[in-house]
Design a protein around this motif. Structure first.
Motif, short mmCIF file in Angstrom:
data_model
loop_
_atom_site.label_atom_id
_atom_site.label_comp_id
_atom_site.label_asym_id
_atom_site.label_seq_id
_atom_site.Cartn_x
_atom_site.Cartn_y
_atom_site.Cartn_z
N GLU A 10 0.83 -1.21 0.00
CA GLU A 10 0.00 0.00 0.00
C GLU A 10 0.86 1.26 0.00
OE1 GLU A 10 -3.13 2.25 2.92
OE2 GLU A 10 -3.23 0.07 2.83
N ALA A 11 1.93 1.24 0.77
CA ALA A 11 2.78 2.43 0.91
C ALA A 11 3.75 2.61 -0.25
CB ALA A 11 3.56 2.35 2.22
N ALA A 12 4.19 1.51 -0.88
CA ALA A 12 5.28 1.61 -1.84
C ALA A 12 4.93 1.27 -3.28
CB ALA A 12 6.43 0.71 -1.39
N ALA A 13 3.79 0.68 -3.54
CA ALA A 13 3.46 0.24 -4.89
C ALA A 13 3.48 1.38 -5.90
CB ALA A 13 2.10 -0.46 -4.90
N HIS A 14 3.12 2.57 -5.47
CA HIS A 14 3.10 3.73 -6.37
C HIS A 14 4.49 4.08 -6.91
CE1 HIS A 14 4.66 5.58 -2.75
NE2 HIS A 14 5.10 6.56 -3.52
N ALA A 15 5.53 3.61 -6.24
CA ALA A 15 6.90 3.97 -6.61
C ALA A 15 7.43 3.17 -7.79
CB ALA A 15 7.82 3.76 -5.41
N LEU A 16 6.71 2.14 -8.21
CA LEU A 16 7.18 1.31 -9.32
C LEU A 16 6.75 1.89 -10.65
CD1 LEU A 16 6.35 -2.25 -7.96
CD2 LEU A 16 8.59 -1.16 -8.09
N PRO A 17 7.64 1.84 -11.65
CA PRO A 17 7.25 2.28 -12.98
C PRO A 17 6.32 1.24 -13.60
CG PRO A 17 9.42 1.29 -13.05
CD PRO A 17 9.01 1.32 -11.60
N SER A 18 5.78 1.56 -14.76
CA SER A 18 4.95 0.60 -15.47
C SER A 18 5.56 0.37 -16.85
CB SER A 18 3.54 1.14 -15.63
OG SER A 18 2.73 0.20 -16.27
N PRO A 19 5.90 -0.86 -17.20
CA PRO A 19 5.78 -2.07 -16.38
C PRO A 19 6.83 -2.07 -15.27
CG PRO A 19 6.90 -2.58 -18.44
CD PRO A 19 6.49 -1.13 -18.53
N PRO A 20 6.52 -2.79 -14.18
CA PRO A 20 7.45 -2.82 -13.04
C PRO A 20 8.70 -3.65 -13.34
CG PRO A 20 5.61 -4.29 -12.65
CD PRO A 20 5.31 -3.56 -13.93
N PRO A 21 9.76 -3.42 -12.57
CA PRO A 21 11.00 -4.19 -12.76
C PRO A 21 10.84 -5.63 -12.28
CG PRO A 21 11.20 -2.81 -10.83
CD PRO A 21 9.90 -2.45 -11.48
N ALA A 22 11.83 -6.45 -12.60
CA ALA A 22 11.89 -7.79 -12.00
C ALA A 22 12.07 -7.56 -10.50
CB ALA A 22 13.07 -8.56 -12.58
N THR A 23 11.29 -8.27 -9.70
CA THR A 23 11.26 -8.00 -8.26
C THR A 23 11.20 -9.29 -7.46
OG1 THR A 23 10.07 -5.94 -8.68
CG2 THR A 23 10.00 -6.77 -6.43
N THR A 24 11.94 -9.31 -6.36
CA THR A 24 11.87 -10.42 -5.40
C THR A 24 11.57 -9.84 -4.03
OG1 THR A 24 13.49 -11.69 -6.66
CG2 THR A 24 13.17 -12.32 -4.35
N LEU A 25 10.62 -10.44 -3.32
CA LEU A 25 10.29 -10.03 -1.96
C LEU A 25 10.59 -11.20 -1.04
CD1 LEU A 25 7.31 -7.98 -0.76
CD2 LEU A 25 7.95 -10.04 0.47
N LEU A 26 11.39 -10.93 -0.02
CA LEU A 26 11.78 -11.97 0.94
C LEU A 26 11.36 -11.59 2.35
CD1 LEU A 26 15.42 -12.24 -0.38
CD2 LEU A 26 13.66 -13.94 -0.71
N ILE A 27 10.99 -12.58 3.14
CA ILE A 27 10.74 -12.38 4.55
C ILE A 27 11.98 -12.90 5.27
CG2 ILE A 27 9.22 -12.87 6.50
CD1 ILE A 27 7.88 -11.35 4.09
N VAL A 28 12.60 -12.03 6.06
CA VAL A 28 13.85 -12.38 6.75
C VAL A 28 13.66 -12.26 8.26
CG1 VAL A 28 15.30 -11.70 4.80
CG2 VAL A 28 14.76 -10.02 6.57
#
Length: 126
Positions: free
Chosen positions: A90-108
């Motif tokens: 919700e807070a950060a999705a607006h920061a991505l361009p369209s189309p978005p970059p290759a992205t990985t999200l990890l829980i650490v």
């Protein structure tokens, strides 16, 4: 040239592309992990604040390099709690361009300091 790749017939996401192809890049900038601490040392109170600060820090680094979020080829996001994913998005999705970059999200388990909830590292090309 930077081209995002999403194979036909596979699900697409507004948050990431399956791959980023870079051709003829003149420069590659590897951005160290940006966290939810602003230039004055303020640590965001929650995942939303920290996400916004981390994105602002990433944007500042890109600007200093003469780039912006359209130059992002790869982004890696580290969160310390899986329940933070919706707040981060919700807070950060607006920061991505369209189309978005290759992205990985990890829980650490943890980041460099106990107060940190998010870290974003990136590769940008020009």
């Amino acid at each position: 040239m930077l081209t995002m790749i999403n194979p036909a017939g596979y699900p697409t996401s507004p948050s990431y592309s399956q791959a980023a192809e870079v051709r003829g890049a003149q420069r590659t900038v590897y951005v160290s992990g940006q966290v939810g601490v602003d230039a004055k040392g303020y640590v965001g109170a929650d995942i939303g604040e920290q996400a916004k600060i981390a994105v602002a820090n990433l944007d500042a680094v890109l600007r200093e390099a003469g780039m912006d979020n359209r130059n992002l080829a790869k982004v890696t996001i580290y969160l310390t709690d899986e329940s933070s994913v919706p707040g981060f998005m919700e807070a950060a999705a607006h920061a991505l361009p369209s189309p978005p970059p290759a992205t990985t999200l990890l829980i650490v388990k943890a980041l460099a300091a106990p107060s940190l909830l998010v870290e974003i590292e990136a590769i940008a090309v020009d």
